[in-house]
Write a protein that holds these residues in place. Structure first.
Motif: not given
Length: 115
Positions: A2-5, A94-115
């Protein structure tokens, strides 16, 4: 694989594992435009998105807020005219978890929809 998104965040407690250097090396290529920076000794995923105007930046901010609520994982957001700075990290560990990478990928996906 599965991809992060396609993945969902998992509940995170104080004893949840931080991403290992090996996991980071696997996950980071899926979010190449994000930077890992330390803020007061705590690693964060940071990225600034550019938009043509304030209205689009605000729409992006609101959509990120909607997925953050749906996933139960929330970023720091700074919205300005034509840009939004997003920071993901996991407060509980107080650090990075896999959740952060999942959400970063989902954030990129949202930005791609708006550009």
């Amino acid at each position: 694989m599965e991809t992060l998104t396609q993945q969902k965040c998992t509940a995170c407690k104080k004893d949840a594992p931080r991403v290992t250097p090996e996991e980071e090396a696997q996950l980071k290529p899926q979010i190449p435009d994000w930077q890992i920076v330390e803020v007061e000794g705590i690693p964060h995923l940071n990225r600034t998105y550019k938009f043509p105007d304030f209205q689009t930046a605000l729409k992006f901010t609101n959509r990120v807020g909607e997925i953050a609520e749906a996933e139960g994982h929330h970023p720091a957001l700074l919205t300005e005219w034509g840009k939004v700075k997003v920071s993901w990290w996991t407060h509980a560990i107080s650090g990075l978890h896999k959740n952060d990478f999942i959400m970063a990928a989902k954030t990129d996906e949202i930005a791609a929809q708006l550009n």
